[in-house]
Design a protein around this motif. Structure first.
Motif, PDB file in Angstrom:
ATOM      1  N   LYS A   1      15.220  10.013   5.486  1.00 33.89           N
ATOM      2  CA  LYS A   1      15.582   8.703   6.010  1.00 33.89           C
ATOM      3  C   LYS A   1      15.054   7.628   5.067  1.00 33.89           C
ATOM      4  O   LYS A   1      13.849   7.517   4.830  1.00 33.89           O
ATOM      5  CB  LYS A   1      15.022   8.499   7.415  1.00 33.89           C
ATOM      6  N   ALA A   2      15.969   6.832   4.529  1.00 32.23           N
ATOM      7  CA  ALA A   2      15.612   5.759   3.605  1.00 32.23           C
ATOM      8  C   ALA A   2      15.090   4.542   4.364  1.00 32.23           C
ATOM      9  O   ALA A   2      15.287   4.425   5.578  1.00 32.23           O
ATOM     10  CB  ALA A   2      16.838   5.379   2.772  1.00 32.23           C
ATOM     11  N   LEU A   3      14.462   3.638   3.634  1.00 40.31           N
ATOM     12  CA  LEU A   3      13.917   2.430   4.263  1.00 40.31           C
ATOM     13  C   LEU A   3      14.993   1.564   4.906  1.00 40.31           C
ATOM     14  O   LEU A   3      14.703   0.810   5.825  1.00 40.31           O
ATOM     15  CB  LEU A   3      13.129   1.594   3.254  1.00 40.31           C
ATOM     16  N   ASN A   4      16.231   1.666   4.440  1.00 43.25           N
ATOM     17  CA  ASN A   4      17.296   0.872   5.058  1.00 43.25           C
ATOM     18  C   ASN A   4      17.823   1.526   6.339  1.00 43.25           C
ATOM     19  O   ASN A   4      18.739   1.014   6.968  1.00 43.25           O
ATOM     20  CB  ASN A   4      18.429   0.601   4.074  1.00 43.25           C
ATOM     21  N   GLY A   5      17.253   2.673   6.716  1.00 42.30           N
ATOM     22  CA  GLY A   5      17.631   3.347   7.950  1.00 42.30           C
ATOM     23  C   GLY A   5      18.700   4.420   7.798  1.00 42.30           C
ATOM     24  O   GLY A   5      18.956   5.174   8.729  1.00 42.30           O
ATOM     25  N   GLU A   6      19.325   4.495   6.642  1.00 40.56           N
ATOM     26  CA  GLU A   6      20.367   5.499   6.416  1.00 40.56           C
ATOM     27  C   GLU A   6      19.765   6.782   5.844  1.00 40.56           C
ATOM     28  O   GLU A   6      18.624   6.816   5.412  1.00 40.56           O
ATOM     29  CB  GLU A   6      21.446   4.944   5.481  1.00 40.56           C
ATOM     30  N   VAL A   7      20.570   7.832   5.832  1.00 37.28           N
ATOM     31  CA  VAL A   7      20.111   9.147   5.392  1.00 37.28           C
ATOM     32  C   VAL A   7      20.590   9.437   3.971  1.00 37.28           C
ATOM     33  O   VAL A   7      21.757   9.219   3.640  1.00 37.28           O
ATOM     34  CB  VAL A   7      20.604  10.251   6.363  1.00 37.28           C
ATOM     35  N   LEU A   8      19.673   9.923   3.159  1.00 41.95           N
ATOM     36  CA  LEU A   8      19.969  10.475   1.836  1.00 41.95           C
ATOM     37  C   LEU A   8      19.826  11.988   1.966  1.00 41.95           C
ATOM     38  O   LEU A   8      18.878  12.464   2.591  1.00 41.95           O
ATOM     39  CB  LEU A   8      18.939  10.007   0.818  1.00 41.95           C
TER      40      LEU A   8
ATOM     41  N   THR B   1      16.872  -0.506  -1.003  1.00 36.85           N
ATOM     42  CA  THR B   1      16.016   0.177  -0.025  1.00 36.85           C
ATOM     43  C   THR B   1      16.586   1.532   0.370  1.00 36.85           C
ATOM     44  O   THR B   1      15.873   2.357   0.938  1.00 36.85           O
ATOM     45  CB  THR B   1      15.767  -0.690   1.232  1.00 36.85           C
ATOM     46  N   TYR B   2      17.846   1.783   0.025  1.00 39.85           N
ATOM     47  CA  TYR B   2      18.438   3.102   0.218  1.00 39.85           C
ATOM     48  C   TYR B   2      17.846   4.106  -0.776  1.00 39.85           C
ATOM     49  O   TYR B   2      17.932   5.311  -0.590  1.00 39.85           O
ATOM     50  CB  TYR B   2      19.956   3.014   0.057  1.00 39.85           C
ATOM     51  N   HIS B   3      17.203   3.612  -1.810  1.00 45.18           N
ATOM     52  CA  HIS B   3      16.562   4.440  -2.834  1.00 45.18           C
ATOM     53  C   HIS B   3      15.089   4.710  -2.541  1.00 45.18           C
ATOM     54  O   HIS B   3      14.407   5.341  -3.339  1.00 45.18           O
ATOM     55  CB  HIS B   3      16.675   3.765  -4.207  1.00 45.18           C
ATOM     56  N   VAL B   4      14.587   4.212  -1.409  1.00 44.15           N
ATOM     57  CA  VAL B   4      13.159   4.301  -1.107  1.00 44.15           C
ATOM     58  C   VAL B   4      12.942   5.028   0.215  1.00 44.15           C
ATOM     59  O   VAL B   4      13.582   4.731   1.216  1.00 44.15           O
ATOM     60  CB  VAL B   4      12.513   2.896  -1.020  1.00 44.15           C
ATOM     61  N   ILE B   5      12.008   5.976   0.187  1.00 53.68           N
ATOM     62  CA  ILE B   5      11.621   6.751   1.368  1.00 53.68           C
ATOM     63  C   ILE B   5      10.166   6.422   1.670  1.00 53.68           C
ATOM     64  O   ILE B   5       9.341   6.322   0.760  1.00 53.68           O
ATOM     65  CB  ILE B   5      11.750   8.280   1.095  1.00 53.68           C
ATOM     66  N   SER B   6       9.837   6.274   2.928  1.00 50.89           N
ATOM     67  CA  SER B   6       8.442   6.076   3.307  1.00 50.89           C
ATOM     68  C   SER B   6       7.704   7.405   3.166  1.00 50.89           C
ATOM     69  O   SER B   6       8.187   8.440   3.608  1.00 50.89           O
ATOM     70  CB  SER B   6       8.361   5.586   4.759  1.00 50.89           C
ATOM     71  N   GLY B   7       6.557   7.390   2.507  1.00 50.35           N
ATOM     72  CA  GLY B   7       5.779   8.604   2.297  1.00 50.35           C
ATOM     73  C   GLY B   7       5.766   9.012   0.843  1.00 50.35           C
ATOM     74  O   GLY B   7       6.511   8.481   0.022  1.00 50.35           O
ATOM     75  N   ASN B   8       4.926   9.947   0.534  1.00 50.29           N
ATOM     76  CA  ASN B   8       4.753  10.440  -0.830  1.00 50.29           C
ATOM     77  C   ASN B   8       5.367  11.844  -0.919  1.00 50.29           C
ATOM     78  O   ASN B   8       4.725  12.819  -0.545  1.00 50.29           O
ATOM     79  CB  ASN B   8       3.263  10.457  -1.180  1.00 50.29           C
TER      80      ASN B   8
ATOM     81  N   GLU C   1       0.795  -1.224   0.000  1.00 49.37           N
ATOM     82  CA  GLU C   1       0.000   0.000   0.000  1.00 49.37           C
ATOM     83  C   GLU C   1       0.830   1.279   0.000  1.00 49.37           C
ATOM     84  O   GLU C   1       0.486   2.253  -0.637  1.00 49.37           O
ATOM     85  CB  GLU C   1      -0.952  -0.015   1.201  1.00 49.37           C
ATOM     86  N   GLY C   2       1.916   1.314   0.737  1.00 45.11           N
ATOM     87  CA  GLY C   2       2.733   2.521   0.764  1.00 45.11           C
ATOM     88  C   GLY C   2       2.116   3.612   1.611  1.00 45.11           C
ATOM     89  O   GLY C   2       1.437   3.309   2.592  1.00 45.11           O
ATOM     90  N   PRO C   3       2.324   4.856   1.285  1.00 41.52           N
ATOM     91  CA  PRO C   3       2.992   5.338   0.073  1.00 41.52           C
ATOM     92  C   PRO C   3       4.517   5.292   0.203  1.00 41.52           C
ATOM     93  O   PRO C   3       5.070   5.325   1.293  1.00 41.52           O
ATOM     94  CB  PRO C   3       2.506   6.773  -0.055  1.00 41.52           C
ATOM     95  N   PHE C   4       5.156   5.217  -0.966  1.00 41.67           N
ATOM     96  CA  PHE C   4       6.605   5.220  -1.071  1.00 41.67           C
ATOM     97  C   PHE C   4       7.051   6.313  -2.044  1.00 41.67           C
ATOM     98  O   PHE C   4       6.338   6.634  -2.986  1.00 41.67           O
ATOM     99  CB  PHE C   4       7.122   3.886  -1.628  1.00 41.67           C
ATOM    100  N   THR C   5       8.235   6.823  -1.792  1.00 39.25           N
ATOM    101  CA  THR C   5       8.911   7.671  -2.760  1.00 39.25           C
ATOM    102  C   THR C   5      10.156   6.902  -3.181  1.00 39.25           C
ATOM    103  O   THR C   5      10.965   6.526  -2.330  1.00 39.25           O
ATOM    104  CB  THR C   5       9.312   9.026  -2.146  1.00 39.25           C
ATOM    105  N   VAL C   6      10.274   6.646  -4.481  1.00 34.52           N
ATOM    106  CA  VAL C   6      11.400   5.882  -4.996  1.00 34.52           C
ATOM    107  C   VAL C   6      12.258   6.782  -5.872  1.00 34.52           C
ATOM    108  O   VAL C   6      11.754   7.432  -6.790  1.00 34.52           O
ATOM    109  CB  VAL C   6      10.914   4.662  -5.815  1.00 34.52           C
ATOM    110  N   PHE C   7      13.547   6.814  -5.563  1.00 31.55           N
ATOM    111  CA  PHE C   7      14.524   7.469  -6.422  1.00 31.55           C
ATOM    112  C   PHE C   7      15.063   6.362  -7.322  1.00 31.55           C
ATOM    113  O   PHE C   7      15.899   5.557  -6.907  1.00 31.55           O
ATOM    114  CB  PHE C   7      15.615   8.140  -5.595  1.00 31.55           C
ATOM    115  N   ALA C   8      14.532   6.281  -8.536  1.00 34.25           N
ATOM    116  CA  ALA C   8      14.766   5.148  -9.424  1.00 34.25           C
ATOM    117  C   ALA C   8      15.912   5.397 -10.397  1.00 34.25           C
ATOM    118  O   ALA C   8      15.818   6.277 -11.249  1.00 34.25           O
ATOM    119  CB  ALA C   8      13.488   4.841 -10.200  1.00 34.25           C
ATOM    120  N   PRO C   9      16.975   4.599 -10.284  1.00 40.70           N
ATOM    121  CA  PRO C   9      18.079   4.722 -11.241  1.00 40.70           C
ATOM    122  C   PRO C   9      17.691   4.126 -12.602  1.00 40.70           C
ATOM    123  O   PRO C   9      17.049   3.077 -12.662  1.00 40.70           O
ATOM    124  CB  PRO C   9      19.208   3.897 -10.618  1.00 40.70           C
TER     125      PRO C   9
END
Length: 170
Positions: free
Chosen positions: A120-127, A93-100, A55-63
């Motif tokens: 904060k990315a889904l893997n817990g690290e900061v972008l 998961t470093y490319h994905v943020i929770s939320g829209n 369901e998300g929402p997710f924000t994906v930084f897609a390469p």
């Protein structure tokens, strides 16, 4: 009268096609775009397709495929092996943020944060999102930059922003 009917018909067609597009998840959108075939392959190898169809929402930084081409081909092949599934999942998961988070949200955040936004990315690290040279960039944990080259590709469970380089976690 004919012009009015034509305008209404076009408006209804656009509305219906936008609603149909919005029914596709961000994974469906990626699968339907040849520029993301390497990303889709990586998502399958990391067993993340189901998670990103949630369901998300997710924000994906897609390469893009060209972004993946910047990675040494031997390294990429190794990452796609089943034994490296956890490492690949960490990168993806470093490319994905929770939320829209839309482009408008990013720009507003940059103004408020004096040109810097930390996510904060889904893997817990900061972008880190930064504005430099009149462009908007992602800065990864290793200090490398990836330009955001397209924004706000909508899916039913989030949004995709296209980047030109794979960002890497620590």
């Amino acid at each position: 009268m004919k012009k009015l009917v034509l305008i209404l018909t076009i408006s209804m067609s656009l509305t219906l096609s936008q609603n149909a597009t919005a029914q596709e998840t961000i994974v469906d959108v990626a699968v339907g775009n040849e520029d993301f075939s390497t990303l889709v392959t990586a998502l399958k190898a990391a067993d993340l397709v189901g998670a990103l169809q949630a369901e998300g929402p997710f924000t994906v930084f897609a390469p893009t495929n060209k972004a993946f081409e910047k990675i040494d081909s031997k390294t990429l092949s190794t990452l796609l092996e089943e034994k490296n599934q956890k490492a690949l999942a960490n990168i993806l998961t470093y490319h994905v943020i929770s939320g829209n988070i839309t482009a408008t949200d990013v720009v507003a955040g940059l103004k408020k944060g004096n040109g810097i936004v930390e996510l904060k990315a889904l893997n817990g690290e900061v972008l880190t999102v930064v504005q430099k040279d009149e462009k908007i960039w992602l800065k990864d944990a290793k200090g490398n930059y990836s330009e955001i080259i397209a924004t706000d590709v909508k899916g039913s469970n989030g949004v995709i922003h296209v980047i030109d380089t794979v960002v890497m976690p620590k």
